[in-house]
Enzyme design. Sequence first.
Site, PDB file in Angstrom:
ATOM      1  N   ASP A  88      -7.772  -3.432  -0.881  1.00 42.44           N
ATOM      2  CA  ASP A  88      -8.518  -2.485  -1.700  1.00 42.44           C
ATOM      3  C   ASP A  88      -9.816  -2.229  -0.965  1.00 42.44           C
ATOM      4  O   ASP A  88     -10.469  -3.163  -0.482  1.00 42.44           O
ATOM      5  CB  ASP A  88      -8.769  -2.989  -3.114  1.00 42.44           C
ATOM      6  N   LYS A  98     -11.678   2.954  16.428  1.00 37.05           N
ATOM      7  CA  LYS A  98     -11.952   2.611  15.022  1.00 37.05           C
ATOM      8  C   LYS A  98     -11.367   1.238  14.699  1.00 37.05           C
ATOM      9  O   LYS A  98     -12.015   0.406  14.057  1.00 37.05           O
ATOM     10  CB  LYS A  98     -11.372   3.682  14.078  1.00 37.05           C
ATOM     11  N   LYS A 116      -3.532   3.419   6.066  1.00 42.41           N
ATOM     12  CA  LYS A 116      -3.843   1.979   6.077  1.00 42.41           C
ATOM     13  C   LYS A 116      -2.722   1.202   6.781  1.00 42.41           C
ATOM     14  O   LYS A 116      -2.986   0.298   7.570  1.00 42.41           O
ATOM     15  CB  LYS A 116      -3.943   1.450   4.648  1.00 42.41           C
ATOM     16  N   GLY A 139      -9.636   9.724   4.821  1.00 45.49           N
ATOM     17  CA  GLY A 139     -10.649   9.456   3.795  1.00 45.49           C
ATOM     18  C   GLY A 139     -12.022   9.975   4.172  1.00 45.49           C
ATOM     19  O   GLY A 139     -12.191  11.138   4.564  1.00 45.49           O
ATOM     20  N   TYR A 140     -13.026   9.098   4.077  1.00 45.48           N
ATOM     21  CA  TYR A 140     -14.417   9.485   4.324  1.00 45.48           C
ATOM     22  C   TYR A 140     -14.803   9.374   5.804  1.00 45.48           C
ATOM     23  O   TYR A 140     -15.982   9.489   6.146  1.00 45.48           O
ATOM     24  CB  TYR A 140     -15.361   8.609   3.490  1.00 45.48           C
ATOM     25  N   ASP A 141     -13.830   9.149   6.689  1.00 50.36           N
ATOM     26  CA  ASP A 141     -14.138   8.985   8.116  1.00 50.36           C
ATOM     27  C   ASP A 141     -14.998  10.104   8.710  1.00 50.36           C
ATOM     28  O   ASP A 141     -15.890   9.826   9.526  1.00 50.36           O
ATOM     29  CB  ASP A 141     -12.846   8.835   8.938  1.00 50.36           C
ATOM     30  N   THR A 198       0.841  -1.212   0.000  1.00 48.03           N
ATOM     31  CA  THR A 198       0.000   0.000   0.000  1.00 48.03           C
ATOM     32  C   THR A 198       0.864   1.244   0.000  1.00 48.03           C
ATOM     33  O   THR A 198       1.951   1.250   0.592  1.00 48.03           O
ATOM     34  CB  THR A 198      -0.945   0.044   1.216  1.00 48.03           C
ATOM     35  N   ASN A 199       0.376   2.286  -0.658  1.00 46.51           N
ATOM     36  CA  ASN A 199       1.037   3.595  -0.585  1.00 46.51           C
ATOM     37  C   ASN A 199       0.283   4.507   0.366  1.00 46.51           C
ATOM     38  O   ASN A 199       0.570   5.690   0.455  1.00 46.51           O
ATOM     39  CB  ASN A 199       1.090   4.247  -1.981  1.00 46.51           C
ATOM     40  N   ARG A 253     -11.572  -2.685   7.948  1.00 44.41           N
ATOM     41  CA  ARG A 253     -10.173  -3.105   7.819  1.00 44.41           C
ATOM     42  C   ARG A 253      -9.786  -4.035   8.966  1.00 44.41           C
ATOM     43  O   ARG A 253      -9.039  -4.986   8.778  1.00 44.41           O
ATOM     44  CB  ARG A 253      -9.276  -1.862   7.772  1.00 44.41           C
TER      45      ARG A 253
END
Length: 191
Positions: free
Chosen positions: A69, A171, A13, A149-151, A8-9, A177
């Site tokens: 993903d 979380k 994550k 992100g959308y958190d 992952t970049n 995840r």
Amino acid sequence: MIELVFATNNKNKLDEVRAIVDGRFFIKSLEDIGCYDDIPETGDTFEENAKQKSDYLFRHFQLDSFADDSGLEVESLKNEPGVYSARYSGTRNMEDNIDLLLEKLGDNANRKACFRTVISLYLNKEQHFFEGVIYGEITHERKGAEGFGYDPVFVPNGYDKTFAEMSATEKNDISHRAIATRKLGKYLLSL
Ligand code: ITT
């Protein structure tokens, strides 16, 4: 100790997964193995994209690895943004991506959504998938500054705060995840 590369970049994550496995496995980053490539993700599903990322590591670095993903699926938007979550607005700018999501939802009363993660593991020439899903609702406005992100616009069912209002520990206890990563961990420990 089992050592695996996480393809992952996305630094968030990486931090989340490292916290979830809590030292039971040694997770190497792409940087650790000197990979600075922009790994292609051209699939139409989370599975295809996750597999593409873990396959890439084996083809180019001959290393076992896993990849995640993930994305947000909003029921009333026919599961958009889905696999396009990272670039929903056409750019990776999360402010723009969230603005577009809230704009498309407008005053729609159905705000049901879920976060989905598919982890692809490429190990000993075998492919395995692990999935994690968490259901919740999209808020009308952003709340909180944690996470990524959308958190700030996602409230998991049974809670009255967004992922971005939760601590990392909270979380990582319940997230998509976390669910997928625990399945991966259980599999690795069974070997
Ligand atoms: P890699 O492909 O390098 O792993 P990425 O950020 O491009 O990193 P994805 O292609 O899987 O990852 O895109 C997932 C996007 O979905 C991510 O950029 C976020 O916008 C969103 N997302 C995924 N998990 C999330 C989470 O836990 N909280 C908030 N948003 C999340």
